[in-house]
Design an enzyme around this catalytic site. Structure first.
Site, PDB file in Angstrom:
ATOM      1  N   GLY A  54      18.439  41.325   3.910  1.00 26.29           N
ATOM      2  CA  GLY A  54      17.885  40.227   3.521  1.00 26.29           C
ATOM      3  C   GLY A  54      19.558  40.090   3.133  1.00 26.29           C
ATOM      4  O   GLY A  54      19.593  38.867   2.691  1.00 26.29           O
ATOM      5  N   GLU A  55      20.243  40.804   3.809  1.00 29.09           N
ATOM      6  CA  GLU A  55      21.766  40.263   2.896  1.00 29.09           C
ATOM      7  C   GLU A  55      22.439  38.564   2.847  1.00 29.09           C
ATOM      8  O   GLU A  55      22.596  38.440   2.082  1.00 29.09           O
ATOM      9  CB  GLU A  55      22.796  41.766   3.279  1.00 29.09           C
ATOM     10  N   GLN A  70      11.710  32.801   3.363  1.00 29.24           N
ATOM     11  CA  GLN A  70      11.237  34.820   3.681  1.00 29.24           C
ATOM     12  C   GLN A  70      11.996  34.984   2.046  1.00 29.24           C
ATOM     13  O   GLN A  70      13.381  35.116   2.277  1.00 29.24           O
ATOM     14  CB  GLN A  70      12.169  35.059   4.943  1.00 29.24           C
ATOM     15  N   GLU A  80      15.064  45.782  10.745  1.00 29.89           N
ATOM     16  CA  GLU A  80      15.125  44.521  10.683  1.00 29.89           C
ATOM     17  C   GLU A  80      16.360  43.684  11.879  1.00 29.89           C
ATOM     18  O   GLU A  80      15.655  43.045  11.923  1.00 29.89           O
ATOM     19  CB  GLU A  80      15.414  44.055   8.962  1.00 29.89           C
TER      20      GLU A  80
END
Length: 294
Positions: free
Chosen positions: A91-92, A74, A125
């Site tokens: 998305g870290e 992803q 998220e």
């Protein structure tokens, strides 16, 4: 994008928002965002305002091994920054694991959003993935409220939670620093913390919960017992002299009610107890008649 539209989109989740942002918009049908891309990992930087502050080292190692074998499935969601750099929106954890895996390039989704929307996306998220610990989640809510004027109802709509969930999460920020650290490490759950948040000694109770391995229900009972234990007994009244007792009896007989007098050097008070509204009406009539002109 208006505030109302933004909140509705965020309320449907990060994936839905990303899907909508990939569609052509405007009169010239030019997309506002780029398609999937790959950029040098050294050009990507973390967002210092990301609500997530803690990352489990064992989970990062596990994800790093998976990325080494299969790559990043992803893409990391980013926004453009000056000097050709990119700042992470979501998305870290994947970015950190990719660094450990030695990746030179990472796939990204580039989004053109402002500070507020970037923070919203990061919270949505992480909350939807249950990746935030309760304190990081509360800090994210606090930022949106204090810096962007959101109400607790707004936040509930955005993240798909009730207003009471938002309010209870924000209350955790009032806990002592040591208890917040225990929450951040996962030693305490949010349920444990809520149980002791209103007590007089949350730090002591938190240590007992961890040491004894108590459930949330057991923590709630312990907090209730602690609250009962700290209730201070009423101070004992000094014995009344004979004159005060006689005056209480005289007034009580006249009014037909129980009368109590507390007298000190600086003054005191007179208390008249009644049990029904009829007794209160009778007392009012007595007091009014005493001041009626003859």
């Amino acid at each position: 994008m208006t505030d109302d539209t933004s909140k509705r989109r965020l309320g449907r989740g990060l994936a839905a928002l990303i899907g909508e942002m990939d569609q052509p918009t405007g009169s010239d049908q030019t997309p506002k965002t780029s398609a999937d891309d790959s950029v040098p990992i050294e050009f990507v930087q973390r967002n210092p305002r990301n609500p997530r502050r803690t990352f489990d080292e064992a989970e990062l190692d596990e994800l790093s091994r998976s990325i080494s074998q299969h790559g990043i499935v992803q893409p990391v969601v980013v926004r453009t920054m000056p000097e050709g750099r990119y700042e992470i929106i979501a998305g870290e954890r994947r970015w950190r694991a990719a660094q450990r895996a030695g990746l030179v390039q990472i796939p990204v989704l580039i989004r053109d959003v402002d500070d507020r929307t970037a923070l919203e996306l990061a919270i949505v998220e992480n909350v939807q993935r249950s990746d935030l610990n309760p304190i990081d989640e509360a800090e994210g809510y606090r930022q949106l409220i204090s810096e962007h004027g959101y109400t607790q109802n707004d936040l509930g709509d955005i993240i798909g939670k009730s207003r009471s969930h938002v309010a209870n999460t924000l209350r955790l920020l009032k806990l002592p620093h040591k208890v917040r650290e225990m929450l951040g490490r996962g030693d305490l759950s949010a349920g444990h913390a809520r149980a002791i948040a209103s007590t007089s000694s949350p730090e002591r109770l938190a240590e007992q919960i961890v040491r004894k391995g108590l459930s949330v229900r057991e923590a709630e009972r312990m907090a209730q017992r602690d609250g009962e234990a700290v209730v201070e007994p009423r101070p004992k009244q000094p014995p009344k002299d004979a004159d005060t007792i006689a005056l209480e009896k005289m007034l009580g007989d006249h009014l037909g009610l129980n009368v109590s007098i507390s007298h000190k050097e600086s003054g005191g008070f007179l208390r008249v107890d009644y049990k029904t509204l009829d007794q209160l009406d009778d007392l009012c009539r007595v007091l009014q008649s005493a001041h009626r002109p003859q």
